[in-house]
Design an enzyme around this catalytic site. Sequence first.
Site, PDB file in Angstrom:
ATOM      1  N   SER A 223       0.674   7.464   5.484  1.00 19.50           N
ATOM      2  CA  SER A 223       1.102   6.119   5.851  1.00 19.50           C
ATOM      3  C   SER A 223       2.335   6.165   6.761  1.00 19.50           C
ATOM      4  O   SER A 223       2.263   6.772   7.822  1.00 19.50           O
ATOM      5  CB  SER A 223       1.332   5.299   4.583  1.00 19.50           C
ATOM      6  OG  SER A 223       1.185   3.951   4.890  1.00 19.50           O
ATOM      7  N   HIS A 365      -5.383   2.653  -0.545  1.00 18.05           N
ATOM      8  CA  HIS A 365      -4.355   3.242   0.313  1.00 18.05           C
ATOM      9  C   HIS A 365      -3.540   4.256  -0.496  1.00 18.05           C
ATOM     10  O   HIS A 365      -2.768   3.879  -1.373  1.00 18.05           O
ATOM     11  CB  HIS A 365      -3.447   2.100   0.795  1.00 18.05           C
ATOM     12  CG  HIS A 365      -2.327   2.539   1.676  1.00 18.05           C
ATOM     13  ND1 HIS A 365      -2.531   2.996   2.956  1.00 18.05           N
ATOM     14  CD2 HIS A 365      -0.988   2.587   1.466  1.00 18.05           C
ATOM     15  CE1 HIS A 365      -1.360   3.281   3.497  1.00 18.05           C
ATOM     16  NE2 HIS A 365      -0.416   3.053   2.621  1.00 18.05           N
TER      17      HIS A 365
HETATM   18  C1  GTR Z   1       2.981  -0.808   4.524  1.00 18.30           C
HETATM   19  C2  GTR Z   1       3.090  -0.835   6.017  1.00 18.30           C
HETATM   20  C3  GTR Z   1       2.201   0.213   6.590  1.00 18.30           C
HETATM   21  C4  GTR Z   1       2.341   1.541   5.888  1.00 18.30           C
HETATM   22  C5  GTR Z   1       2.554   1.412   4.404  1.00 18.30           C
HETATM   23  C6  GTR Z   1       3.010   2.689   3.695  1.00 18.30           C
HETATM   24  O1  GTR Z   1       3.698  -1.809   3.898  1.00 18.30           O
HETATM   25  O2  GTR Z   1       2.729  -2.102   6.459  1.00 18.30           O
HETATM   26  O3  GTR Z   1       2.427   0.313   7.972  1.00 18.30           O
HETATM   27  O4  GTR Z   1       3.334   2.290   6.456  1.00 18.30           O
HETATM   28  O5  GTR Z   1       3.452   0.432   4.096  1.00 18.30           O
HETATM   29  O6  GTR Z   1       3.862   3.436   4.184  1.00 18.30           O
HETATM   30  O7  GTR Z   1       2.498   2.937   2.607  1.00 18.30           O
END
Ligand code: GTR
Length: 387
Positions: A223, A365
């Site tokens: 991420s 995620h």
């Molecule tokens: C979210 C963000 C993403 C990603 C994520 C993370 O809130 O919008 O771009 O970076 O965090 O790092 O898990």
Amino acid sequence: LFVTTLITRIQAQNYDERKVPRYTLPEPLTTSSDMEVKNIKTWEKVRRPEILQLFEDNIYGQMPEYYDKISYEITSEDKTAMNGKAHLKQVLIRITQKDKVVKINLTLFIPQNSTKPKPVFLLINNRGKENTDPERKVKSEFWPAEMLVDNGYAAAAFHVSDLAPDHKDNYTNGVLQLYPEQLKMDNGMKAIGAWAWGASRVMDYFEQDKDIDAKRVAVAGHSRGGKASLWAAAQDQRFAICISNCSGNTGAALSRRQFGERIARINTSFPHWFNNNYKKFNDKEDSLPVDQHMLIALVAPRPVYATNASKDLWADPTGTYLSLKNAEKVYALYHRKSALPPSPPNINEPVYRSILAYHNREGEHNMTSYDWGNFIKFADYHYKKGR
Ligand code: GTR
């Protein structure tokens, strides 16, 4: 009121493929003076430096490389770690500039199966520090160090907070203390740049640790960490492999698709990640002189593995795949042909025997042992198991 505003904002993000606007991607193989790039020489001498500069100026900021001193200290070691399978080194990397110091705490497990220098996966840890705790009290899938060691890879990790705390109010407490002038520039470094800078300082350390094969360092991140791993590998050509897990917007996904997270949103939620100039592209994706396929292209001819998770539409799986596909032509200059099919493979069908690799894991995620298992196969394939 706050809740209502937030909901309106979230709903403003598009998740409907039919609503993706028409767009034209900037051409990686045409120079700013309209010259077509037909060979490696023109790519490396003209176009690659141009693109690197465009990313510096408009997105990630400068990458200052000067400092007065760097030193490495093994603060603790254990040759019986992981039931004797690994040699654990805790390394303190200190970088000094004028009277300011940045300290990177590196955790490094080296397999003991032979005396040969080992290839290594370096994780830029953007999550809880317990994931990479040298005592391994927590064995999270986010960093399955035992699995890496069992497969002959050293497992290394540092935490982003050593370089730049991940918060708009204190991200300057780190690398930016060494380079305060960066804060005055619209193309100055911010947090993601500082994390990538940290990965390069760890690379400096690897180059003088005889237990590590510094020609086989994979830089990995999840991420926001995966945005940093891409920027690190684009900047620093010593990294042999780049892993960008679920990195999404301003990571491996194309911005122009405006699917899921968008530039205006990321710049609002995380104003401390990218440089000031990037804010000019809020709601103006089409006016960016680059898109993220060009960031991947900067890593050519080195292998890149990008991933998504099926329930993580925020990170735009299709846009990530298209980004890899649109980088292929730069790899083709080096006669490296990717094995990626024309459209995205099914969920849980990894394509890792390829210079540009991809999978879309079923689920949320995250970075899991499924992801890592495929990264290992990918590295095995490229290193031809010769270790
Ligand atoms: C979210 C963000 C993403 C990603 C994520 C993370 O809130 O919008 O771009 O970076 O965090 O790092 O898990």
